[in-house]
Design a protein around this motif. Structure first.
Motif, PDB file in Angstrom:
ATOM      1  N   THR A 648       0.806  -1.227   0.000  1.00 29.53           N
ATOM      2  CA  THR A 648       0.000   0.000   0.000  1.00 29.53           C
ATOM      3  C   THR A 648       0.828   1.262   0.000  1.00 29.53           C
ATOM      4  O   THR A 648       0.309   2.334  -0.235  1.00 29.53           O
ATOM      5  N   ARG A 740      -9.250   7.884   1.407  1.00 24.75           N
ATOM      6  CA  ARG A 740      -9.993   6.637   1.178  1.00 24.75           C
ATOM      7  C   ARG A 740      -9.919   6.335  -0.307  1.00 24.75           C
ATOM      8  O   ARG A 740     -10.356   7.142  -1.127  1.00 24.75           O
ATOM      9  N   SER A 744     -10.337   1.377   0.830  1.00 22.61           N
ATOM     10  CA  SER A 744      -9.313   1.260   1.872  1.00 22.61           C
ATOM     11  C   SER A 744      -9.016   2.636   2.460  1.00 22.61           C
ATOM     12  O   SER A 744      -8.825   3.606   1.719  1.00 22.61           O
ATOM     13  N   SER A 746      -6.506   5.120   4.522  1.00 21.15           N
ATOM     14  CA  SER A 746      -5.081   5.242   4.838  1.00 21.15           C
ATOM     15  C   SER A 746      -4.836   6.535   5.588  1.00 21.15           C
ATOM     16  O   SER A 746      -5.568   7.516   5.411  1.00 21.15           O
ATOM     17  N   PRO A 796      -1.995   1.852   6.243  1.00 21.58           N
ATOM     18  CA  PRO A 796      -3.374   1.369   6.054  1.00 21.58           C
ATOM     19  C   PRO A 796      -4.103   1.292   7.404  1.00 21.58           C
ATOM     20  O   PRO A 796      -3.507   0.890   8.403  1.00 21.58           O
ATOM     21  N   SER A 798      -7.753   0.121   9.617  1.00 17.62           N
ATOM     22  CA  SER A 798      -8.972  -0.703   9.610  1.00 17.62           C
ATOM     23  C   SER A 798      -9.959  -0.069  10.582  1.00 17.62           C
ATOM     24  O   SER A 798      -9.598   0.817  11.352  1.00 17.62           O
ATOM     25  N   THR A 903     -18.959   3.115   8.133  1.00 20.69           N
ATOM     26  CA  THR A 903     -18.322   1.798   8.282  1.00 20.69           C
ATOM     27  C   THR A 903     -18.948   0.975   9.412  1.00 20.69           C
ATOM     28  O   THR A 903     -18.883  -0.244   9.405  1.00 20.69           O
TER      29      THR A 903
END
Length: 946
Positions: A648, A740, A744, A746, A796, A798, A903
């Motif tokens: 990434t 985004r 994903s 970051s 990255p 989550s 999310t």
């Protein structure tokens, strides 16, 4: 006879004699013996063997003897805890003595005996003393609670002493109130999240009443406490200011500075149009001026604080220039500080006076002071344009004195004047060139070389002058070498036929004979530029330079606001926040000025800061809902996990790929530029191995190869903001933003090493937050970060981390570790990075959901100054995963019905009303979690306006 006789004896067997005397029946002999014991203890002898004998002397009515015994007890209780328990009964008895002085003495000593075994016995006597009828005992007991809290915080909370302490704020005696405030403030500092000093208008009123009657140190405690209060509106702020203003005329300078701190904070809430605001400004000046007639040490502290005040509100002292004129007998540290403030206050109205003073100072004997005075003349020229001509002629007069250090400083500041006023004062260059031989300081030599290179076309013998510097190239400092390289390249571009040999010589020296990577990098870049495209070289090297700003040494605004909250403390003398010099987390709370209220000029509160602002600007201080170090201290910040480089981190990879074969092509036999002089390409062997250009090396920075790399078209990405300034992180500066891409999230970070040592072993961790954001991989910095180096990393993220609701909802607290320390900062992330790609709702489901969500959950906002039409709005929002479900035209208005999903599964429904030709839109949001609406609206603003 004085007590000095007790310190003169050094007999052997003294302990036995003292033991006998301590057990004597005669009171006078006992007292003499205890005095001898205390004297021995004071000079460092070990008299702990006499502990039981001294404790026996506690049973006495003699106050002087009791004080001496208590003094001994405080010193030795820690090393003899079992013996110290013997004294507990006497304490308990003394706490009920009819004499209030003895009761207070007992409770004071109890607080100083830091022995866990004893503390629980002391709770009962302390509880009685906190409710004692005598105020002297109560005020002593209040301080004792703070001391006990330091030894055993849990015990104090369990015993309910904190509530008793809060009750003492309403005490009838002002000294008790002051000590209660001091104790609570002390406890609150070590537990920032406890909110012990729950201040409200009623308690503030009590504090202000006590303020007029307590001692000077009591007043300081109360004023410091007031400074931590945020009034609910400007009327309350004005009312507090009116009651604090009389403290400005106090004889104690600490009280004056504490009062100034309160007024400076609360003035932030007052509208500048108010008559009272002007009155307050006038009242602030005299006390500050009075502080300058104190001793030099106090003057220095006052001047450091005035320096902050003048930067925040120069109008306070704009008519008081004369008090900052230097006196002949001022110590150097006061002189230099006064000079600084004189420049800050310099304006068109007083510049003549200031210049006359500065010229006088430049003939003084103190070298440091003279240097600063000459620099000050240059700063005045840059600050007040009308005075520039007089400043330049003053500097020329000083150059004629031929005093070496004066000439060198004058040349340094004239270079800055040339940068500020190009093509105006170049007639003085001839005079400067006459003094070339006398320059021996790197800064002055570099300045002179810059002037020669910049104005080479006006100096007939520029090549000879620069050649004279080139002879000792390797003995020069890096600063001079870099400047000389650039100046000769400029000269070559202006006079190519005469100076080809000179430029070849300097490039060869810089690239082949130098081991300084910065110099080599710059040499290779110039060589490459000149050999491939001289026209481009001319555009780059001879580009128009930006004008330099007036004030280059101002403190950064957010730091200045924080330092204003610390006026009168060490932070205001160092000009650094406490976190920069207080070890550990204890007592370091970030402070900021109160927001302006609705009736002031700005109606924006921090919560409704423009969403387009970069995160660093929106949230300067850590959210108050919890201790900054809170959960972060418990996180396991291990060393970075070794493993393959992250796919990434496109930014890092892209930069290297863009360079193709690294620097090989730089050395290649490329065709020379048309009309270029015949150049010998630098030999490949001369290229050091480490020039394979990792991120942050000279080449990639120069051409900014990373801009745009790794950022595909998609949701809006805010520009990087500084999240952690270098001064708060021992030289590590962290800038960043959130992105985004293709589902994903970051965190794009830029780490810069501004320290003098290499940084390694990076790791990162987030505190629990509202949406469970957490790093999805370790922080990978593949090579040690050398001084001055910058590296860009895409981390990255989550959303599977621990969740805890924060205030504001989108705040994120971060801990970054390296080989030097662990650092903490806080930022706001834009909510649109959490909008998922499958957020388009079916029309029927949308209609049913809209009706199902109660009307009280609907929030309405205005989006102003947005000139887009409905199609553009819809497409721009869709790129950030805000989907248009349906569109209607009602009475000439475009109605967009939109949905988005976060999310964590929360759906937000929106109705956007757009009137063609009107740049203001109406946005209605409905959601089952209405607290997100404000942040969704900010996301709309950010996306539509950027």
């Amino acid at each position: 006879m004085t007590d000095s006789k007790y310190f003169t004896t050094t007999k052997k067997g003294e302990i036995f004699e003292l033991k006998a005397e301590l057990n004597s029946d005669k009171k006078e002999k006992k007292k003499e013996a205890v005095k001898k014991v205390i004297a021995s203890m004071t000079v460092g002898k070990d008299v702990s063997a006499l502990f039981p004998d001294v404790v026996n002397c506690m049973q006495t009515d003699n106050l002087e003897l009791k004080k001496l015994v208590y003094l001994y007890l405080m010193n030795y209780a820690k090393s003899q805890p079992d013996m110290a328990i013997m004294a507990v009964n006497t304490f308990v008895k003394d706490c009920e003595d009819p004499n209030p002085l003895i009761r207070a003495l007992a409770v004071r000593t109890m607080g100083c005996i830091r022995v866990d075994k004893i503390t629980e016995y002391l709770c009962e006597p302390l509880r009685k003393c906190l409710k004692d009828e005598d105020p002297y005992v109560r005020k002593t007991a209040a301080v004792c609670v703070a001391k006990l809290h330091d030894i055993n915080a849990q015990l104090v909370e369990d015993q309910g002493f904190l509530d008793t302490l809060k009750d003492l704020i309403s005490d009838s005696n002002p000294m008790v109130v002051a000590n209660a405030v001091a104790a609570l403030s002390e406890i609150a500092e070590s537990h920032p999240s406890s909110n012990l000093l729950d201040l409200n208008p009623q308690s503030i009123n009590k504090l202000l009443t006590a303020l007029n009657e307590c001692t000077e140190w009591g007043q300081i405690f109360i004023l410091d406490c007031l400074a931590n209060y945020t009034p609910k509106d400007d009327r309350e702020a004005q009312s507090i200011c009116e009651r604090v203003t009389p403290r400005l005329s106090h004889a104690n300078s600490a009280v004056v500075l504490s009062a100034v701190k309160v007024l400076m904070k609360f003035m932030e809430m007052l509208s500048k149009d108010l008559d009272y605001y002007g009155t307050l400004l006038k009242k602030l000046a005299p006390p500050l001026v009075t502080l300058l007639s104190a001793e030099p040490e106090l003057q220095y502290v006052a001047l450091r604080n005035i320096n902050l005040i003048v930067q925040k509100r120069p109008e306070v002292l704009k008519h008081e220039m004369k008090v900052f004129f230097v006196k002949y007998n001022d110590p150097i540290y006061v002189k230099l500080e006064k000079l600084d403030i004189m420049i800050r206050l310099a304006s068109q109205a007083n510049i003549a006076q200031v210049l006359a003073e500065l010229k006088e100072y430049a003939t003084e004997v103190d070298v440091d002071f003279v240097r600063k005075a000459v620099r000050a003349i240059g700063r005045c020229a840059i600050k007040v344009e009308q005075s520039a001509e007089r400043c330049v002629s003053t500097l020329l007069d000083l150059i004629q004195t031929k005093v070496n250090y004066v000439v060198q400083e004058a040349i340094v500041v004239i270079k800055d004047i040339f940068r500020k006023y190009p093509n105006k004062y170049e007639s003085v260059i001839a005079t400067l060139c006459e003094n070339l031989d006398s320059l021996d300081e790197p800064e002055a030599r570099a300045a002179m070389i810059w002037i020669v290179g910049e104005y080479a076309e006006r100096i007939d013998n520029a090549d000879e002058l620069l050649e004279s510097f080139l002879e000792g190239f390797h003995d020069e400092s890096t600063q001079v070498q870099l400047q000389l390289l650039t100046a000769i390249v400029k000269l070559f571009l202006k006079k190519p036929t005469e100076t080809q040999e000179l430029v070849q010589q300097v490039l060869s020296l810089a690239t082949q004979d130098s081991d300084n990577p910065d110099l080599r990098d710059r040499g290779y870049i110039y060589w490459r530029l000149l050999s491939t495209d001289p026209v481009a070289a001319k555009e780059v090297v001879l580009a128009e330079k930006p004008l330099i700003s007036e004030e280059t040494d101002l403190i950064e605004p957010t730091l200045l606001d924080e330092l204003i909250c610390y006026i009168g403390t060490l932070a205001s003398v160092y000009h650094k926040p406490p976190s920069a010099f207080v070890e550990g987390g204890r007592g370091v709370v970030h402070k900021s000025l109160p927001p302006r209220t609705a009736s002031s000029e700005s109606t924006e509160s921090p919560e409704t800061a423009p969403a387009g602002a970069p995160p660093g600007e929106q949230l300067d201080t850590i959210p108050t809902q919890g201790d900054l170090l809170g959960d972060l201290l418990n996180l396991d910040l291990g060393p970075p996990v070794s493993g393959p480089p992250l796919a990434t981190s496109a930014v890092q990879m892209g930069a290297v790929d863009l360079l193709g074969g690294g620097l090989d092509s730089l050395m290649g036999d490329e065709p020379e530029g048309i009309g270029a002089p015949s150049f010998v390409a630098p030999p490949a062997a001369a290229v050091p191995a480490n020039l394979g250009a990792p991120m942050g090396s000279g080449l990639s920075d120069l051409f900014d190869l990373t801009s745009g790399v790794g950022t595909l078209s998609g949701s809006y990405v805010a520009p990087k903001a500084v999240w952690l300034p270098a001064m708060k992180a021992k030289g590590l500066e962290i800038s960043g933003t959130f992105t985004r891409q293709a589902g994903s999230i970051s965190m794009d970070l830029q780490l810069t090493n501004k320290a003098l040592q290499v940084m390694t072993d990076f790791a990162i961790q987030f505190n629990r937050n509202s949406f469970g954001l957490a790093p999805a991989a370790p922080l990978q910095v593949h090579a040690p970060l050398s001084p001055t180096q910058t590296v860009e990393i895409s981390l990255p993220l989550s959303t599977a981390g621990s969740v805890m609701k924060t205030e504001p909802l989108n705040s994120l607290q971060v801990a970054v570790k390296n080989n030097i320390d662990v650092f903490y900062f806080s930022t706001l992330y834009p909510l649109h990075i959490l909008f998922v790609e499958d957020g388009k709702m079916d029309r029927q489901v949308f209609l049913a959901t809209w009706k199902d969500i109660p009307n009280e959950n609907e929030a309405q906002f205005q989006i102003r100054d947005c000139p887009l039409n409905a199609e553009a709005v819809s497409s721009r929002l869709q790129s950030s995963s805000i989907f248009t479900v349906a569109r209607r035209n009602v009475e000439g208005q475009d109605m967009l019905y939109q949905s988005l999903k976060l999310t964590n599964g929360i759906w937000v429904l929106a109705e956007l009303r757009i009137q063609p030709g009107n740049p203001s839109f109406t946005l209605s949001l409905k959601c089952r979690a209405p607290e997100v609406s404000q942040h969704v609206y900010q996301a709309y603003e950010t996306i539509l306006k950027n």
